[in-house]
Design a protein around this motif. Structure first.
Motif, mmCIF file in Angstrom:
data_model
loop_
_atom_site.group_PDB
_atom_site.id
_atom_site.type_symbol
_atom_site.label_atom_id
_atom_site.label_comp_id
_atom_site.label_asym_id
_atom_site.label_seq_id
_atom_site.Cartn_x
_atom_site.Cartn_y
_atom_site.Cartn_z
ATOM 1 N N MET A 141 -3.870 -10.343 13.009
ATOM 2 C CA MET A 141 -4.854 -9.292 12.701
ATOM 3 C C MET A 141 -5.526 -9.449 11.343
ATOM 4 O O MET A 141 -6.345 -8.596 10.956
ATOM 5 C CB MET A 141 -4.155 -7.936 12.741
ATOM 6 N N GLY A 142 -5.170 -10.501 10.601
ATOM 7 C CA GLY A 142 -5.738 -10.659 9.265
ATOM 8 C C GLY A 142 -4.758 -10.163 8.201
ATOM 9 O O GLY A 142 -3.711 -9.580 8.507
ATOM 10 N N VAL A 143 -5.100 -10.389 6.954
ATOM 11 C CA VAL A 143 -4.242 -10.036 5.813
ATOM 12 C C VAL A 143 -4.631 -8.641 5.327
ATOM 13 O O VAL A 143 -5.814 -8.408 5.022
ATOM 14 C CB VAL A 143 -4.412 -11.058 4.665
ATOM 15 N N PRO A 144 -3.704 -7.695 5.262
ATOM 16 C CA PRO A 144 -4.057 -6.355 4.786
ATOM 17 C C PRO A 144 -4.400 -6.375 3.301
ATOM 18 O O PRO A 144 -3.847 -7.170 2.536
ATOM 19 C CB PRO A 144 -2.787 -5.540 5.029
ATOM 20 N N ARG A 145 -5.297 -5.475 2.909
ATOM 21 C CA ARG A 145 -5.659 -5.387 1.489
ATOM 22 C C ARG A 145 -5.440 -3.956 1.011
ATOM 23 O O ARG A 145 -5.606 -3.004 1.773
ATOM 24 C CB ARG A 145 -7.126 -5.811 1.303
ATOM 25 N N PHE A 146 -5.067 -3.824 -0.260
ATOM 26 C CA PHE A 146 -4.705 -2.505 -0.792
ATOM 27 C C PHE A 146 -5.511 -2.128 -2.021
ATOM 28 O O PHE A 146 -5.377 -1.044 -2.550
ATOM 29 C CB PHE A 146 -3.201 -2.496 -1.138
ATOM 30 N N THR A 147 -6.378 -3.057 -2.460
ATOM 31 C CA THR A 147 -7.209 -2.776 -3.646
ATOM 32 C C THR A 147 -8.315 -1.787 -3.275
ATOM 33 O O THR A 147 -8.970 -1.965 -2.239
ATOM 34 C CB THR A 147 -7.852 -4.091 -4.148
ATOM 35 N N ALA A 148 -8.495 -0.747 -4.104
ATOM 36 C CA ALA A 148 -9.419 0.357 -3.766
ATOM 37 C C ALA A 148 -10.790 -0.173 -3.336
ATOM 38 O O ALA A 148 -11.326 0.250 -2.312
ATOM 39 C CB ALA A 148 -9.547 1.290 -4.956
ATOM 40 N N PHE A 153 -1.646 10.604 0.719
ATOM 41 C CA PHE A 153 -1.868 9.456 1.603
ATOM 42 C C PHE A 153 -1.851 8.150 0.817
ATOM 43 O O PHE A 153 -2.064 8.130 -0.392
ATOM 44 C CB PHE A 153 -3.208 9.608 2.332
ATOM 45 N N CYS A 154 -1.587 7.070 1.541
ATOM 46 C CA CYS A 154 -1.756 5.717 1.007
ATOM 47 C C CYS A 154 -2.983 5.108 1.694
ATOM 48 O O CYS A 154 -3.428 5.611 2.725
ATOM 49 C CB CYS A 154 -0.525 4.859 1.298
ATOM 50 N N VAL A 155 -3.549 4.080 1.120
ATOM 51 C CA VAL A 155 -4.747 3.448 1.693
ATOM 52 C C VAL A 155 -4.498 1.966 1.926
ATOM 53 O O VAL A 155 -3.703 1.323 1.222
ATOM 54 C CB VAL A 155 -5.988 3.642 0.789
ATOM 55 N N ALA A 156 -5.151 1.444 2.978
ATOM 56 C CA ALA A 156 -5.062 0.013 3.295
ATOM 57 C C ALA A 156 -6.306 -0.372 4.061
ATOM 58 O O ALA A 156 -6.923 0.466 4.733
ATOM 59 C CB ALA A 156 -3.820 -0.285 4.134
ATOM 60 N N SER A 157 -6.690 -1.640 3.947
ATOM 61 C CA SER A 157 -7.778 -2.163 4.769
ATOM 62 C C SER A 157 -7.231 -3.255 5.688
ATOM 63 O O SER A 157 -6.499 -4.138 5.247
ATOM 64 C CB SER A 157 -8.881 -2.774 3.900
ATOM 65 N N MET A 158 -7.614 -3.157 6.972
ATOM 66 C CA MET A 158 -7.370 -4.251 7.923
ATOM 67 C C MET A 158 -8.712 -4.900 8.234
ATOM 68 O O MET A 158 -8.896 -5.461 9.302
ATOM 69 C CB MET A 158 -6.711 -3.718 9.199
ATOM 70 N N GLY A 159 -9.632 -4.771 7.294
ATOM 71 C CA GLY A 159 -11.020 -5.148 7.545
ATOM 72 C C GLY A 159 -11.825 -3.882 7.782
ATOM 73 O O GLY A 159 -13.031 -3.837 7.589
ATOM 74 N N GLU A 181 0.267 -12.230 3.691
ATOM 75 C CA GLU A 181 0.504 -12.745 5.045
ATOM 76 C C GLU A 181 -0.296 -11.946 6.072
ATOM 77 O O GLU A 181 -0.597 -10.758 5.839
ATOM 78 C CB GLU A 181 2.003 -12.642 5.394
ATOM 79 N N GLN A 182 -0.622 -12.576 7.203
ATOM 80 C CA GLN A 182 -1.311 -11.866 8.285
ATOM 81 C C GLN A 182 -0.338 -10.893 8.960
ATOM 82 O O GLN A 182 0.867 -11.129 9.009
ATOM 83 C CB GLN A 182 -1.828 -12.861 9.332
ATOM 84 N N VAL A 183 -0.887 -9.823 9.499
ATOM 85 C CA VAL A 183 -0.114 -8.896 10.328
ATOM 86 C C VAL A 183 -0.242 -9.385 11.771
ATOM 87 O O VAL A 183 -1.347 -9.719 12.214
ATOM 88 C CB VAL A 183 -0.659 -7.465 10.218
ATOM 89 N N ALA A 184 0.865 -9.425 12.494
ATOM 90 C CA ALA A 184 0.832 -9.794 13.923
ATOM 91 C C ALA A 184 1.070 -8.530 14.746
ATOM 92 O O ALA A 184 2.006 -7.768 14.483
ATOM 93 C CB ALA A 184 1.898 -10.832 14.228
ATOM 94 N N MET A 185 0.190 -8.314 15.710
ATOM 95 C CA MET A 185 0.319 -7.136 16.585
ATOM 96 C C MET A 185 0.429 -7.618 18.028
ATOM 97 O O MET A 185 -0.368 -8.463 18.467
ATOM 98 C CB MET A 185 -0.914 -6.225 16.457
ATOM 99 N N THR A 186 1.384 -7.083 18.763
ATOM 100 C CA THR A 186 1.546 -7.415 20.193
ATOM 101 C C THR A 186 1.507 -6.117 20.991
ATOM 102 O O THR A 186 2.122 -5.121 20.590
ATOM 103 C CB THR A 186 2.868 -8.153 20.451
ATOM 104 N N GLY A 187 0.749 -6.160 22.077
ATOM 105 C CA GLY A 187 0.655 -4.932 22.892
ATOM 106 C C GLY A 187 0.018 -5.206 24.233
ATOM 107 O O GLY A 187 -0.355 -6.340 24.543
ATOM 108 N N PRO A 188 -0.133 -4.153 25.034
ATOM 109 C CA PRO A 188 -0.611 -4.285 26.416
ATOM 110 C C PRO A 188 -2.124 -4.225 26.526
ATOM 111 O O PRO A 188 -2.830 -3.822 25.591
ATOM 112 C CB PRO A 188 0.017 -3.056 27.089
ATOM 113 N N THR A 189 -2.599 -4.655 27.717
ATOM 114 C CA THR A 189 -4.016 -4.461 28.079
ATOM 115 C C THR A 189 -4.045 -4.017 29.532
ATOM 116 O O THR A 189 -3.102 -4.302 30.297
ATOM 117 C CB THR A 189 -4.800 -5.792 27.998
#
Ligand SMILES: N[C@H](CCC[C@H](N)C(=O)O)C(=O)O
Length: 293
Positions: A120-127, A158-164, A264-272
Motif C-alpha cells: 500500500m505504500g510507505v505511511p507518512r506522519f509529517t504534517a 487524534f493522530c494523523v497519517a498519510s497513505m497517500g 517500510e510499505q504497509v501490506a494489506m490483504t482482504g477480500p473482493t
C-alpha cells in the motif's frame, strides 16, 4: 452512449468499476457524482476507472473518484477490486500486477478465491505530507507519535497519517457507540485539514486485533476503508498499542494489515466480490431528476 460497468465491493466498501481502455470515458465530477447516487444512479462509495499506464513496466493505471465526484489519491479496497476486475475481464493473465495511481505505484497479488494482497505504500506522519496544520491544537507525545486535541473536540484527540490520502485516527472505547456521524464531518471541516480528511474510529481489542469505523472524505461512513485500516494500524503501532500483523474488523468484513515499521510499505490483504455487471445510458443517467433539482 452506453457504458459497461461492474459493481464490486471489498469488505462492503462498494465500487462501480469501469473499463476505460475499451471505452472512452471523460466524465465531469457532477457526472461521477450522478453515477454514485444511491437512488438516481447506480450507487457506490467510489468509482474506479481502469486505464493503460504509459510508464515502462507498469501494466495499468487506475483512477479513483469519491461519491462526491472528486478524484483522490488512493483506495485500498478499490485496489483489490481493480486487480480482480482486470483479471476477470481478461485484460491480463498475471496474478502479480503493478498499477500506477495518484499516490504512486502499487504492487498487487491476486490469490485464490478473490483474496488480494496490496503493497500500500510507505505511511507518512509529517504534517505537510498529510496535509495537516496543527495551529490552534494542543499536542501530546504518545509513544513514537503525536496526538492532537482541538479545543472544541477535547474528548476526541487524534493522530494523523498519510497513505497517500489524509487520515485522522481517534481511539475509542467502543466503536458501536462512537459519534462517527458528528465527529467525522466536524473534523473534516476544520481548517487544519486543507484537503479534508478520512476520520477513523479505532477500538483496540488486543495488540493484534482492532475494530474500526471510518467516516470517509467524499463518501461518508463506509462499511470498510482500506487506507483507513492501514492508517489506524500504523498509528496504533507508533503509539505502542499494536503489534504487526493486525486484524482489522470493519462493519463489512476483515482486513489483515502488516507493517515492519517506519520507512517500510504497509501490506494489506482482504477480500473482493463481484456483485453484478451492467450498462448505463449516459444521457439518461446524467440528465435525470438528480441533476435537475
Ligand atoms: N475516501 C478516501 C478514498 C477511498 C478510500 C477507501 N475507500 C479505501 O478503501 O482506502 C479519500 O477521499 O481519501
Amino acid at each position: 452512449m452506453k457504458i459497461k460497468f461492474t459493481k464490486m465491493h471489498g469488505a462492503g466498501n462498494d465500487f462501480v468499476v469501469i473499463d476505460g481502455i475499451h471505452q472512452s470515458i471523460q466524465f465531469t465530477p457532477a457526472q461521477w457524482q450522478a453515477i454514485a447516487h444511491r437512488q438516481f444512479g447506480i450507487g457506490a462509495d467510489q468509482m474506479l476507472l481502469v486505464e493503460r499506464s504509459a510508464l515502462p513496466g507498469i501494466d495499468f493505471k487506475y483512477r479513483i473518484m469519491n461519491a462526491d465526484g472528486n478524484e483522490v489519491e488512493h483506495c485500498g479496497n478499490g485496489s483489490r477490486c481493480f486487480v480482480r476486475f482486470v483479471h476477470d475481464q481478461g485484460l491480463t493473465d498475471k496474478t502479480t500486477i503493478k498499477v500506477e495511481t495518484l499516490s504512486g505505484i502499487l504492487t498487487l497479488q491476486l490469490h485464490e478465491a478473490g483474496r488480494v494482497t496490496v503493497q500500500m505504500g510507505v505511511p507518512r506522519f509529517t504534517a505537510s505530507d498529510i496535509p495537516f496544520d496543527a495551529t490552534g491544537l494542543s499536542t501530546t507525545e504518545v509513544g513514537n507519535t503525536t496526538q492532537y486535541t482541538h479545543p472544541q473536540y477535547a474528548d476526541t484527540p487524534f493522530c494523523v497519517a498519510s497513505m497517500g490520502n489524509p487520515h485522522a485516527v481517534i481511539e475509542v472505547a467502543d466503536v458501536e457507540t462512537a459519534s462517527v456521524q458528528t465527529i467525522g464531518p466536524s473534523l473534516q471541516a476544520l481548517p487544519n485539514f486543507p484537503k479534508s480528511v478520512n476520520v477513523g474510529f479505532m477500538q483496540v481489542l488486543d495488540p493484534h486485533h482492532v475494530k474500526l469505523r471510518v467516516y470517509e472524505r467524499g463518501a461518508g461512513e463506509t462499511l470498510a476503508c482500506g487506507t483507513g485500516a492501514c492508517a489506524a494500524v500504523v498509528t496504533g503501532i507508533q503509539r505502542g498499542e499494536l503489534q504487526s500483523p493486525v486484524q482489522v474488523q470493519a462493519r463489512g468484513g476483515i482486513l489483515e494489515i502488516a507493517w515492519a515499521g517506519p520507512g517500510e510499505q504497509v501490506a494489506m490483504t482482504g477480500p473482493t466480490a463481484n456483485v453484478f455487471s451492467g450498462e448505463f445510458e449516459t444521457d439518461a443517467l446524467f440528465n435525470n431528476n438528480f441533476n435537475n433539482n
